[in-house]
Design a protein around this motif. Sequence first.
Motif, PDB file in Angstrom:
ATOM      1  N   VAL A   1       6.202  -2.192   3.402  1.00 35.67           N
ATOM      2  CA  VAL A   1       6.286  -1.959   2.016  1.00 35.67           C
ATOM      3  C   VAL A   1       5.316  -0.655   2.088  1.00 35.67           C
ATOM      4  O   VAL A   1       6.152  -0.340   1.019  1.00 35.67           O
ATOM      5  CB  VAL A   1       5.498  -3.212   1.327  1.00 35.67           C
ATOM      6  N   THR A   2       3.735  -0.884   2.056  1.00 35.11           N
ATOM      7  CA  THR A   2       2.867   0.291   1.551  1.00 35.11           C
ATOM      8  C   THR A   2       3.968   1.989   2.250  1.00 35.11           C
ATOM      9  O   THR A   2       4.384   2.451   1.345  1.00 35.11           O
ATOM     10  CB  THR A   2       1.811   0.245   2.413  1.00 35.11           C
TER      11      THR A   2
ATOM     12  N   THR B   1      -1.714   4.520   2.289  1.00 41.19           N
ATOM     13  CA  THR B   1      -2.725   4.032   1.208  1.00 41.19           C
ATOM     14  C   THR B   1      -2.896   4.542   0.173  1.00 41.19           C
ATOM     15  O   THR B   1      -2.888   4.538  -0.562  1.00 41.19           O
ATOM     16  CB  THR B   1      -3.657   2.865   1.245  1.00 41.19           C
ATOM     17  N   PRO B   2      -3.984   6.110   0.484  1.00 40.02           N
ATOM     18  CA  PRO B   2      -4.327   6.386  -0.104  1.00 40.02           C
ATOM     19  C   PRO B   2      -3.784   8.452  -0.888  1.00 40.02           C
ATOM     20  O   PRO B   2      -3.280   8.531  -1.265  1.00 40.02           O
ATOM     21  CB  PRO B   2      -4.806   7.474   1.171  1.00 40.02           C
ATOM     22  N   ALA B   3      -2.296   7.588  -0.213  1.00 38.29           N
ATOM     23  CA  ALA B   3      -0.958   9.173  -0.564  1.00 38.29           C
ATOM     24  C   ALA B   3      -0.601   8.387  -1.361  1.00 38.29           C
ATOM     25  O   ALA B   3       0.173   9.268  -2.666  1.00 38.29           O
ATOM     26  CB  ALA B   3      -0.176   9.397   0.901  1.00 38.29           C
TER      27      ALA B   3
ATOM     28  N   SER C   1       0.269  -2.155  -2.603  1.00 34.15           N
ATOM     29  CA  SER C   1      -0.303  -2.510  -1.219  1.00 34.15           C
ATOM     30  C   SER C   1      -1.920  -2.967  -0.996  1.00 34.15           C
ATOM     31  O   SER C   1      -1.687  -3.160  -0.086  1.00 34.15           O
ATOM     32  CB  SER C   1      -0.851  -0.748  -1.631  1.00 34.15           C
ATOM     33  N   LEU C   2      -2.377  -3.485  -1.413  1.00 39.45           N
ATOM     34  CA  LEU C   2      -2.781  -4.592  -0.896  1.00 39.45           C
ATOM     35  C   LEU C   2      -2.500  -5.778  -0.127  1.00 39.45           C
ATOM     36  O   LEU C   2      -2.850  -6.734   0.855  1.00 39.45           O
ATOM     37  CB  LEU C   2      -3.749  -5.400  -1.810  1.00 39.45           C
TER      38      LEU C   2
ATOM     39  N   VAL D   1      -0.726  -1.968   5.553  1.00 44.55           N
ATOM     40  CA  VAL D   1      -0.264  -1.425   6.511  1.00 44.55           C
ATOM     41  C   VAL D   1      -0.349  -2.278   8.069  1.00 44.55           C
ATOM     42  O   VAL D   1      -1.459  -2.660   8.358  1.00 44.55           O
ATOM     43  CB  VAL D   1      -0.144   0.077   6.987  1.00 44.55           C
ATOM     44  N   GLY D   2       0.831  -2.223   8.517  1.00 44.59           N
ATOM     45  CA  GLY D   2       0.583  -3.122  10.217  1.00 44.59           C
ATOM     46  C   GLY D   2       0.618  -2.839  11.063  1.00 44.59           C
ATOM     47  O   GLY D   2       0.393  -1.517  10.974  1.00 44.59           O
TER      48      GLY D   2
END
Length: 283
Positions: A78-79, A175-177, A223-224, A228-229
Amino acid sequence: MLIMLGSLGVSPFEVMVVMLPLLSLSAPAARLVARWVEYKPATLTVAGAGFAALVLAPWLTLLARACLGRGVGEHLQVTPVLAALVICYTLGEGLGRLACLSFGCCYGRALVACPDWVQKVFKHWHLVFSGETKKISYESGLNGLAVVPVQMLTLMVNGAAGLVSLYLFLNGAFTPALWLCLIVSGLWRAVSETLRADYRGGGSLSAYQIMAMVGIAYGMVMSLVFPVGPAAASPSLALGLDTLWSPTVVLCLQGLWTATLIYSGASKVTAATIEFHVVRERI
């Protein structure tokens, strides 16, 4: 989307499984949201389409994973998908403002109607539109007047945010992106609305400003909720570019562009008349 997700090992087919339903739902939202907010049946809004895509993307990604089965959609997380989508949206909205320059839409306020500090900032950096078929002319009567260059500001702000986020994405910082693009594009949408003169709906805050702020919060929460796995691959730009090296992909893209042109390319607010006549020769 193909290059970014392809860099993670996602096949073009898997990208299409997510993107085709997403486009099928978000493209009509561009017209429906504009009709709801601005009461105009012939207007399209990228903000409405982008918000609809952002809301739907996590769930369509999970649905695609379930449909593709274990091992096929393992790289569809997802993220990263959200990050790629928001980066594409941010870059697309920035470049799309060049089309706004052509049509004269999404225009800024007249400098003479702005506070003194705004006039000083844009005294030498403004836009002037001319032509009766420009939206700024027939809708607001600002033909020939200096206006705030909102379109160019959006191009610079969103373009810079999109490129930096693209760099972060290709270095595995998904996530930062995502957060950078969400915050910059969302806050700029909220701020730039105050510099625009076109009708954005009633109220002290426009619906688009509200959607921008809600979108920031929603994307960050997603994103939380779906971090990311460990199965996420390390991005490879060469692998992503390889996804375009296929006749099938090229033909699918051409088909998509043709469908987009048919859907939104015919103007419903401008028209043309061609007249022929015979010039009689004099003897």
